[in-house]
Design an enzyme around this catalytic site. Sequence first.
Site, PDB file in Angstrom:
ATOM      1  N   ASP A  66     -34.606  75.132  29.905  1.00 42.59           N
ATOM      2  CA  ASP A  66     -33.862  74.229  30.795  1.00 42.59           C
ATOM      3  C   ASP A  66     -32.562  74.911  31.206  1.00 42.59           C
ATOM      4  OD1 ASP A  66     -34.670  71.465  28.586  1.00 42.59           O
ATOM      5  OD2 ASP A  66     -35.794  72.450  30.242  1.00 42.59           O
ATOM      6  N   ASP A  72     -17.831  73.374  29.735  1.00 39.17           N
ATOM      7  CA  ASP A  72     -16.795  72.421  30.174  1.00 39.17           C
ATOM      8  C   ASP A  72     -17.439  71.158  30.738  1.00 39.17           C
ATOM      9  OD1 ASP A  72     -15.697  74.596  32.935  1.00 39.17           O
ATOM     10  OD2 ASP A  72     -17.682  73.883  32.294  1.00 39.17           O
ATOM     11  N   GLU A  95      -9.888  66.480  34.306  1.00 37.66           N
ATOM     12  CA  GLU A  95      -9.705  67.684  35.124  1.00 37.66           C
ATOM     13  C   GLU A  95     -11.012  68.036  35.815  1.00 37.66           C
ATOM     14  OE1 GLU A  95     -10.864  70.996  34.542  1.00 37.66           O
ATOM     15  OE2 GLU A  95      -9.487  72.126  35.814  1.00 37.66           O
ATOM     16  N   GLU A  96     -12.151  67.608  35.239  1.00 42.59           N
ATOM     17  CA  GLU A  96     -13.469  67.964  35.793  1.00 42.59           C
ATOM     18  C   GLU A  96     -13.946  66.987  36.875  1.00 42.59           C
ATOM     19  OE1 GLU A  96     -14.014  71.445  33.761  1.00 42.59           O
ATOM     20  OE2 GLU A  96     -15.548  70.543  35.035  1.00 42.59           O
ATOM     21  N   ASP A 116      -7.995  66.976  29.874  1.00 50.37           N
ATOM     22  CA  ASP A 116      -8.661  68.209  30.295  1.00 50.37           C
ATOM     23  C   ASP A 116      -9.638  68.499  29.168  1.00 50.37           C
ATOM     24  OD1 ASP A 116      -7.510  71.514  31.437  1.00 50.37           O
ATOM     25  OD2 ASP A 116      -9.513  70.668  31.067  1.00 50.37           O
ATOM     26  N   LEU A 118     -11.857  70.804  28.402  1.00 54.28           N
ATOM     27  CA  LEU A 118     -11.943  72.139  27.791  1.00 54.28           C
ATOM     28  C   LEU A 118     -11.033  73.086  28.547  1.00 54.28           C
ATOM     29  CD1 LEU A 118     -13.460  73.211  25.318  1.00 54.28           C
ATOM     30  CD2 LEU A 118     -15.116  74.260  26.845  1.00 54.28           C
ATOM     31  N   ASP A 119      -9.727  72.971  28.255  1.00 56.93           N
ATOM     32  CA  ASP A 119      -8.733  73.806  28.950  1.00 56.93           C
ATOM     33  C   ASP A 119      -8.856  75.256  28.483  1.00 56.93           C
ATOM     34  OD1 ASP A 119      -6.114  73.836  30.583  1.00 56.93           O
ATOM     35  OD2 ASP A 119      -5.650  74.938  28.758  1.00 56.93           O
ATOM     36  N   GLU A 270      -2.181  68.104  31.535  1.00 54.53           N
ATOM     37  CA  GLU A 270      -1.736  69.335  30.870  1.00 54.53           C
ATOM     38  C   GLU A 270      -0.247  69.238  30.562  1.00 54.53           C
ATOM     39  OE1 GLU A 270      -3.322  72.182  33.852  1.00 54.53           O
ATOM     40  OE2 GLU A 270      -4.747  72.876  32.338  1.00 54.53           O
TER      41      GLU A 270
END
Length: 326
Positions: A66, A72, A95-96, A116, A118-119, A270
């Site tokens: 897959d 992120d 953030e996404e 955020d 996964l900064d 952030e």
Amino acid sequence: MSEEKVTTDIITLTRHVLDEQRKHKEASGDLTLLLNAIQLGCKFVATNVRKARIGLAGGVHNISGDEQKKLDVISNEIFINALRSSGKVAVMVSEENEDVIIVEEGLKGKYCVVFDPLDGSSNIDAGVNVGTIFGVYRVAEGSPGTVKDVLRPGNEMVVAGYCMYGSSANMVITVGNGVNGYTLDNSIGEFILTHPNIYSVNEGNAKYWHEACEEYFHSLKFPPEGKNPYSARYIGSMVADVHRTFLYGGMFAYPADKKSKNGKLRLLYECFPMAFLTEQAGGKATTGYERVLDVCPEDIHSRCPIFLGSKDDVEDVERIYKKYSK
Ligand code: P6P
């Protein structure tokens, strides 16, 4: 042979937050349950980051062929699901996600979470520490929970924190009365309460720096007689750079420059959480001209210049910036 001392009375993040809640008779316990949802998100993401680092989740295709989602994107879905199912959240900004997320009636709570997920994720293949950054507002009195509840100055946040995913998962959090650090003990799946002069900025932008910025960093590298130059340390992952600044002191900055008039870092998820944590740890956070937490976002993805660190270092920045018009 001396017997190994077994700790049988550990202070987990959950217990620590419950102890705090008991100090406020009027507390409903909602914030405790919200922080549990955030904790769950961080533990789950920590597991996926650990797998990615050993190549179990980072490949483009997993064993069944897959299409493997990017880390992120997975982290974002983990937090959205954990926060929504907690029943304590009305509004989310990620953030996404381009647009604000309004939780459906029936699951809507009284908090707004900006995050955020996964900064620093662009650095993950280099083994650099990445992290989740989050901030929490209470829904304004009488509001049904809309985007207006997060377009407020950072000084109205009630919780801020980050979780850094490195060789271990380190959570640093404030609920407005100091800062506490926890380390995720993978053997029991709980965050356990556990903790010099440096400047941290991307010198690759020096060509675009305004005069005030140039003067400030020059003063660190060529200090007056009797003072030692600062050491430069820059990772390029805000959570890792700020965590090191908290541990060893000094200054982290992402200034505005001629290329980016408001710098690069996002104000809501952030700058605000890191500024809130910095002040709670006894430091300061400025744009150069004003306290970061007093800035009011124009939209959910607004950017903001930031210098954060020890009070003395930030006051040096403000003294120099005052000499130059905005
Ligand atoms: P630059 C990571 O992409 C990030 O959003 C922050 O974590 C980090 O502080 C900054 O951008 C790094 O940006 O321009 O120095 O690579």
